[in-house]
Design a protein around this motif. Structure first.
Motif, mmCIF file in Angstrom:
data_model
loop_
_atom_site.group_PDB
_atom_site.id
_atom_site.type_symbol
_atom_site.label_atom_id
_atom_site.label_comp_id
_atom_site.label_asym_id
_atom_site.label_seq_id
_atom_site.Cartn_x
_atom_site.Cartn_y
_atom_site.Cartn_z
ATOM 1 N N VAL A 262 -1.663 -4.998 -10.779
ATOM 2 C CA VAL A 262 -2.718 -3.987 -10.853
ATOM 3 C C VAL A 262 -2.465 -2.940 -9.778
ATOM 4 O O VAL A 262 -2.166 -3.279 -8.629
ATOM 5 C CB VAL A 262 -4.108 -4.618 -10.653
ATOM 6 C CG1 VAL A 262 -5.181 -3.542 -10.502
ATOM 7 C CG2 VAL A 262 -4.457 -5.531 -11.811
ATOM 8 N N HIS A 263 -2.559 -1.655 -10.155
ATOM 9 C CA HIS A 263 -2.467 -0.558 -9.194
ATOM 10 C C HIS A 263 -3.883 -0.022 -8.978
ATOM 11 O O HIS A 263 -4.424 0.678 -9.837
ATOM 12 C CB HIS A 263 -1.532 0.534 -9.700
ATOM 13 C CG HIS A 263 -0.109 0.090 -9.808
ATOM 14 N ND1 HIS A 263 0.390 -0.532 -10.937
ATOM 15 C CD2 HIS A 263 0.924 0.149 -8.923
ATOM 16 C CE1 HIS A 263 1.662 -0.824 -10.743
ATOM 17 N NE2 HIS A 263 2.006 -0.427 -9.541
ATOM 18 N N TYR A 264 -4.453 -0.362 -7.829
ATOM 19 C CA TYR A 264 -5.845 -0.035 -7.532
ATOM 20 C C TYR A 264 -5.903 1.139 -6.569
ATOM 21 O O TYR A 264 -5.285 1.104 -5.495
ATOM 22 C CB TYR A 264 -6.539 -1.257 -6.924
ATOM 23 C CG TYR A 264 -7.938 -1.000 -6.420
ATOM 24 C CD1 TYR A 264 -8.997 -0.869 -7.309
ATOM 25 C CD2 TYR A 264 -8.200 -0.900 -5.056
ATOM 26 C CE1 TYR A 264 -10.290 -0.643 -6.846
ATOM 27 C CE2 TYR A 264 -9.489 -0.674 -4.592
ATOM 28 C CZ TYR A 264 -10.522 -0.542 -5.487
ATOM 29 O OH TYR A 264 -11.789 -0.315 -5.029
ATOM 30 N N PHE A 265 -6.635 2.205 -6.941
ATOM 31 C CA PHE A 265 -6.783 3.332 -6.027
ATOM 32 C C PHE A 265 -7.887 3.040 -5.025
ATOM 33 O O PHE A 265 -9.058 2.844 -5.401
ATOM 34 C CB PHE A 265 -7.095 4.628 -6.779
ATOM 35 C CG PHE A 265 -7.142 5.826 -5.857
ATOM 36 C CD1 PHE A 265 -5.968 6.375 -5.366
ATOM 37 C CD2 PHE A 265 -8.357 6.374 -5.476
ATOM 38 C CE1 PHE A 265 -6.005 7.466 -4.496
ATOM 39 C CE2 PHE A 265 -8.403 7.466 -4.616
ATOM 40 C CZ PHE A 265 -7.219 8.010 -4.127
ATOM 41 N N VAL B 153 -2.959 3.894 -2.884
ATOM 42 C CA VAL B 153 -2.798 3.007 -4.035
ATOM 43 C C VAL B 153 -2.358 1.638 -3.528
ATOM 44 O O VAL B 153 -1.367 1.531 -2.796
ATOM 45 C CB VAL B 153 -1.771 3.556 -5.044
ATOM 46 C CG1 VAL B 153 -1.400 2.481 -6.067
ATOM 47 C CG2 VAL B 153 -2.343 4.768 -5.780
ATOM 48 N N ILE B 154 -3.108 0.609 -3.886
ATOM 49 C CA ILE B 154 -2.779 -0.759 -3.511
ATOM 50 C C ILE B 154 -2.207 -1.455 -4.734
ATOM 51 O O ILE B 154 -2.903 -1.621 -5.742
ATOM 52 C CB ILE B 154 -4.008 -1.527 -2.999
ATOM 53 C CG1 ILE B 154 -4.794 -0.689 -1.987
ATOM 54 C CG2 ILE B 154 -3.583 -2.864 -2.398
ATOM 55 C CD1 ILE B 154 -3.998 -0.302 -0.773
ATOM 56 N N GLU B 155 -0.943 -1.842 -4.655
ATOM 57 C CA GLU B 155 -0.300 -2.581 -5.744
ATOM 58 C C GLU B 155 -0.479 -4.075 -5.480
ATOM 59 O O GLU B 155 0.061 -4.618 -4.520
ATOM 60 C CB GLU B 155 1.182 -2.232 -5.834
ATOM 61 C CG GLU B 155 1.914 -2.949 -6.958
ATOM 62 C CD GLU B 155 3.404 -2.708 -6.933
ATOM 63 O OE1 GLU B 155 3.841 -1.666 -7.435
ATOM 64 O OE2 GLU B 155 4.115 -3.572 -6.378
ATOM 65 N N ILE C 177 1.631 4.877 -9.344
ATOM 66 C CA ILE C 177 0.741 4.759 -10.502
ATOM 67 C C ILE C 177 -0.716 4.797 -10.029
ATOM 68 O O ILE C 177 -1.076 4.180 -9.026
ATOM 69 C CB ILE C 177 1.029 3.445 -11.249
ATOM 70 C CG1 ILE C 177 2.464 3.449 -11.777
ATOM 71 C CG2 ILE C 177 0.044 3.222 -12.385
ATOM 72 C CD1 ILE C 177 2.906 2.112 -12.360
ATOM 73 N N ASN C 178 -1.545 5.553 -10.761
ATOM 74 C CA ASN C 178 -2.983 5.697 -10.490
ATOM 75 C C ASN C 178 -3.301 6.481 -9.239
ATOM 76 O O ASN C 178 -4.430 6.388 -8.698
ATOM 77 C CB ASN C 178 -3.682 4.313 -10.419
ATOM 78 C CG ASN C 178 -3.777 3.646 -11.782
ATOM 79 O OD1 ASN C 178 -3.635 4.301 -12.816
ATOM 80 N ND2 ASN C 178 -4.009 2.350 -11.793
ATOM 81 N N SER D 195 0.837 -1.191 0.000
ATOM 82 C CA SER D 195 0.000 0.000 0.000
ATOM 83 C C SER D 195 0.876 1.246 0.000
ATOM 84 O O SER D 195 1.828 1.351 0.775
ATOM 85 C CB SER D 195 -0.904 -0.013 1.241
ATOM 86 O OG SER D 195 -1.631 1.194 1.347
ATOM 87 N N TYR D 196 0.544 2.197 -0.897
ATOM 88 C CA TYR D 196 1.210 3.500 -0.927
ATOM 89 C C TYR D 196 0.289 4.512 -0.247
ATOM 90 O O TYR D 196 -0.792 4.823 -0.763
ATOM 91 C CB TYR D 196 1.497 3.931 -2.361
ATOM 92 C CG TYR D 196 2.561 3.112 -3.051
ATOM 93 C CD1 TYR D 196 3.887 3.534 -3.091
ATOM 94 C CD2 TYR D 196 2.240 1.912 -3.683
ATOM 95 C CE1 TYR D 196 4.867 2.782 -3.726
ATOM 96 C CE2 TYR D 196 3.216 1.155 -4.325
ATOM 97 C CZ TYR D 196 4.513 1.599 -4.343
ATOM 98 O OH TYR D 196 5.480 0.851 -4.980
#
Length: 367
Positions: A311-314, A248-250, A363-364, A162-163
């Motif tokens: 996948v980079h999910y916001f 952002v969850i990678e 990303i995203n 997680s970012y």
């Protein structure tokens, strides 16, 4: 009287050291490494171990039984592949290394399998039950959907990180942070009054900065019950409510062979599902590494070759219920230094790049 349960002695005592290998090679150019350590019995407890890094090994990978790719020591027993090197679909990879004592080791050869893509990622807010540090808190469960191809023998595991936007980049316990103009770093200067009252001050980041938080659980499955069908609602992450801002969850979906899956499943059973009568008893986690100089030597760990879909999910936290408290990044409330009459204080702190922090926008990301 008959019993289907074979009794076993639960009193384990570690008396010998064991070589432990942690290797990861994917079809991505980053995140590939081999870690070599000796696990030795702890002098404090007979049931625990300490790990000593092995820094002087000669490590290489053999591609398709012909091409030799050398690894170089990076840090603390971790060896890195040449820049830009990655695994390719359909090719085989076998790990070898020699130690300074003359012992040699090798893995079995693994062929890279193509990974199925993730079709959809979605979230669910829960007001409690997400483990963070030593408590449970509110947070989000993250799910995904994918189509599993026909043909038994496929297996998968998932990792995530997680970012999270970080406002504070350094802290000073019992003192104040000083940083001269033009200096990259600052220092904490002690103050006896602040020490007496157990005061810690936090200092804001000089530029946008993100905390990187990693998953600490293993998540794996094979296609025994979903072969050729859609996998719907697979939970792959539990993200605590660190702040009320988005994150952002990678998510990485890895395709592995069945032997690697069985090793990971045993690791999960021993470390995450322990505590019940039906749980798998602890055993030595011997993987796919063997000694070519001493066939009777047990070698722990695994060299995993996998293809990855990322996948980079916001994570939009707009669904968080009012009144639910965020846990923060530390086990305390943030406490910025008061400004006072000195307009030059408090100074801003640098966002130092590390495995746990970055100034590079993920990303995203959405502000």
């Amino acid at each position: 009287m008959f019993s289907c349960i074979e009794p076993f002695d639960t009193a384990f005592r570690l008396t010998d050291s064991i070589l432990v290998v942690d290797g990861n090679l994917t079809d991505q150019e980053t995140g590939n490494y081999v870690s070599l350590r000796n696990s030795k019995p702890s002098s404090i407890s007979s049931s625990s171990s300490i790990f000593e890094p092995i820094k002087d090994a000669n490590v290489w990978v053999l591609v398709d039984d012909s091409e030799k790719v050398n690894l170089s020591h990076f840090d603390a027993g971790t060896y890195s592949f040449p820049e830009g090197f990655k695994a390719e679909n359909g090719r085989s990879y076998q790990l070898f290394f020699d130690l300074s004592n003359g012992n040699s080791y090798q893995s079995d050869a693994q062929v890279l399998k193509t990974v199925s893509p993730i079709k959809k990622v979605y979230q669910e807010f829960v007001s409690d039950g997400i483990r963070v540090r030593d408590i449970t808190a509110a947070g989000h469960k993250i799910y995904l959907d994918m189509d599993e191809p026909e043909g038994k023998g496929d297996a998968y595991y998932w990792t995530w990180k997680s970012y999270e936007k970080q406002n504070y980049c350094t802290e000073c316990y019992g003192g104040r942070y000083y940083r001269n103009p033009g200096e990259a770093e600052g220092v904490c200067v002690s103050d006896q009054l602040l020490i007496r009252y157990n005061v810690t001050y936090d200092y804001k980041c000089e530029k946008p900065c993100w905390e990187i938080i990693y998953s600490n659980t293993l998540n794996a499955m094979n296609d025994a019950f979903i072969d050729g069908r859609s996998l719907v609602g697979k939970q792959v992450a539990e993200v605590p409510l660190y702040t009320r801002n988005g994150a952002v969850i990678e998510i990485k979906q890895h395709a592995i062979n069945d032997k690697a899956y069985k090793y990971l499943k045993l690791l999960i059973d021993q470390n995450q599902n322990s505590g019940g009568l039906a749980d798998t008893p602890s055993t030595a986690l011997i993987g796919n590494m063997t000694s070519s100089t001493n066939r009777s030597e047990s070698v722990g760990g695994y060299f995993v070759v996998s293809s990855v879909h990322t996948v980079h999910y916001f994570l939009d936290r707009a669904d968080v219920i009012n009144g639910v408290k965020a846990v923060g990044f530390q086990a305390r409330e943030s406490n910025p230094e008061p400004s006072g009459a000195d307009t030059t204080r408090p100074p801003l702190a640098p966002c130092n790049e590390s495995v746990n922090r970055t100034s590079v926008q993920p990303i995203n990301w959405i502000d």
